[in-house]
Write a protein that holds these residues in place. Structure first.
Motif, short mmCIF file in Angstrom:
data_model
loop_
_atom_site.label_atom_id
_atom_site.label_comp_id
_atom_site.label_asym_id
_atom_site.label_seq_id
_atom_site.Cartn_x
_atom_site.Cartn_y
_atom_site.Cartn_z
N LYS A 3 8.06 6.04 10.38
CA LYS A 3 9.16 6.86 9.84
C LYS A 3 10.25 5.99 9.19
N PHE A 4 10.67 4.95 9.88
CA PHE A 4 11.78 4.14 9.34
C PHE A 4 11.33 3.27 8.15
N THR A 5 10.08 2.77 8.19
CA THR A 5 9.63 1.98 7.03
C THR A 5 9.51 2.89 5.81
N ASN A 6 9.04 4.11 6.06
CA ASN A 6 8.92 5.08 4.97
C ASN A 6 10.30 5.39 4.35
N GLU A 7 11.29 5.56 5.22
CA GLU A 7 12.66 5.84 4.74
C GLU A 7 13.16 4.65 3.91
N GLN A 8 12.90 3.44 4.40
CA GLN A 8 13.36 2.25 3.68
C GLN A 8 12.66 2.14 2.32
N ILE A 9 11.35 2.44 2.29
CA ILE A 9 10.60 2.35 1.02
C ILE A 9 11.15 3.36 0.02
N GLU A 10 11.44 4.58 0.49
CA GLU A 10 11.97 5.58 -0.45
C GLU A 10 13.33 5.16 -0.98
N LYS A 11 14.16 4.61 -0.10
CA LYS A 11 15.49 4.15 -0.56
C LYS A 11 15.35 2.96 -1.52
N PHE A 12 14.39 2.09 -1.23
CA PHE A 12 14.16 0.91 -2.08
C PHE A 12 13.72 1.34 -3.48
N ILE A 13 12.88 2.37 -3.55
CA ILE A 13 12.42 2.85 -4.87
C ILE A 13 13.61 3.37 -5.68
N LYS B 116 0.84 -1.22 0.00
CA LYS B 116 0.00 0.00 0.00
C LYS B 116 0.86 1.25 0.00
N GLN B 117 1.92 1.25 0.81
CA GLN B 117 2.78 2.43 0.89
C GLN B 117 3.50 2.68 -0.43
N LEU B 118 3.94 1.60 -1.08
CA LEU B 118 4.58 1.77 -2.39
C LEU B 118 3.58 2.36 -3.37
N LYS B 119 2.34 1.86 -3.33
CA LYS B 119 1.28 2.34 -4.24
C LYS B 119 1.04 3.84 -4.02
N GLU B 120 1.04 4.26 -2.73
CA GLU B 120 0.85 5.69 -2.44
C GLU B 120 1.96 6.53 -3.02
N LYS B 121 3.12 5.93 -3.22
CA LYS B 121 4.23 6.67 -3.83
C LYS B 121 4.28 6.45 -5.33
N GLY B 122 3.22 5.84 -5.86
CA GLY B 122 3.11 5.68 -7.32
C GLY B 122 3.82 4.46 -7.88
N VAL B 123 4.18 3.50 -7.00
CA VAL B 123 4.92 2.33 -7.46
C VAL B 123 4.07 1.06 -7.25
N ASP B 124 3.80 0.35 -8.34
CA ASP B 124 3.04 -0.90 -8.24
C ASP B 124 3.97 -2.04 -7.88
N ALA B 125 3.53 -2.86 -6.95
CA ALA B 125 4.33 -4.04 -6.58
C ALA B 125 3.42 -5.26 -6.51
N ASN B 126 3.97 -6.34 -7.03
CA ASN B 126 3.32 -7.64 -6.98
C ASN B 126 3.53 -8.21 -5.55
N LEU B 127 2.58 -9.01 -5.06
CA LEU B 127 2.74 -9.61 -3.73
C LEU B 127 2.57 -11.12 -3.83
N PHE B 128 3.56 -11.85 -3.32
CA PHE B 128 3.47 -13.31 -3.34
C PHE B 128 3.67 -13.84 -1.93
#
Ligand SMILES: Cc1cc2nc3c(=O)[nH]c(=O)nc-3n(C[C@H](O)[C@H](O)[C@H](O)COP(=O)(O)O)c2cc1C
Length: 173
Positions: free
Chosen positions: A161-171, A24-36
């Motif tokens: 805060k930290f998950t958000n930072e990780q998601i931005e770095k991951f993108i 969901k957080q990736l989607k909010e940043k405009g990035v689609d991710a598959n989930l398995f």
């Protein structure tokens, strides 16, 4: 393609809730991710998909792995490490091309107080062996039962805060 892997086959796992939160957080940043979720590995995977054998059901999973350039592994702590079913996935996938020179981020979760520090370290060693490049910011979320609200969202300010930072770095990774 980005694929989030919820690395347990335990039904109703907190791991899957955290995986959906990341999606969901990736989607909010405009990035689609598959989930398995590893709940969806073939039930007889040990007999049908290891050491040269390949079922149709696993071939679909192999195709999804092949099309993925970046993985996000959500890993619960099971007996001081990551779940054995995750190693089954890695051992069943074609080697070396499944993960070679691709990228991944790692998140550890636990009901205890260590957030799967050891399991994330153990899996980092496996990733180095298969040439899967790891985002340096690896996260550990202990006491998972106090971290998820009723909707399945992480809600504690530091964790958000930290998950958000990780998601931005991951993108950007
Ligand atoms: C087989 C198994 C072993 C576990 N071992 C640990 C452990 O070593 N340390 C810990 O803090 N929690 C341990 N737990 C609890 C999990 O961390 C807890 O269930 C948490 O919610 C994450 O796992 P889940 O995605 O299965 O819900 C274990 C759970 C299972 C099912």
């Amino acid at each position: 393609m980005i694929t989030i892997i919820a690395t347990t086959n335990r039904p109703n796992s907190n791991t899957l809730k955290v995986a959906k939160y990341y999606q969901k957080q990736l989607k909010e940043k405009g990035v689609d991710a598959n989930l398995f979720s590893l709940e969806h590995l073939p039930a007889d995977v040990l007999n049908t998909d290891m050491y040269g054998k390949r079922s149709e059901a696993f071939q679909e999973i192999q195709n999804m792995i092949n099309s993925t350039g970046k993985f996000l592994f959500i890993m619960p702590e099971y007996n001081g490490s990551y779940p054995g079913v995750l190693k089954v996935l890695i051992d069943a996938c074609n080697f070396p091309d499944s993960f070679y020179d691709k990228k991944a981020a790692l998140v550890g979760i636990s009901s205890g107080k260590y957030g799967n520090i050891r399991g994330v370290d153990h899996f980092t060693g496996v990733c180095h062996y298969i040439h899967l490049n790891i985002l340096p910011l690896r996260l550990h979320i202990p006491n998972i039962k106090t971290e998820l609200d009723e909707a399945g969202n992480l809600h504690q300010p530091d964790t958000v805060k930290f998950t958000n930072e990780q998601i931005e770095k991951f993108i950007k990774f």
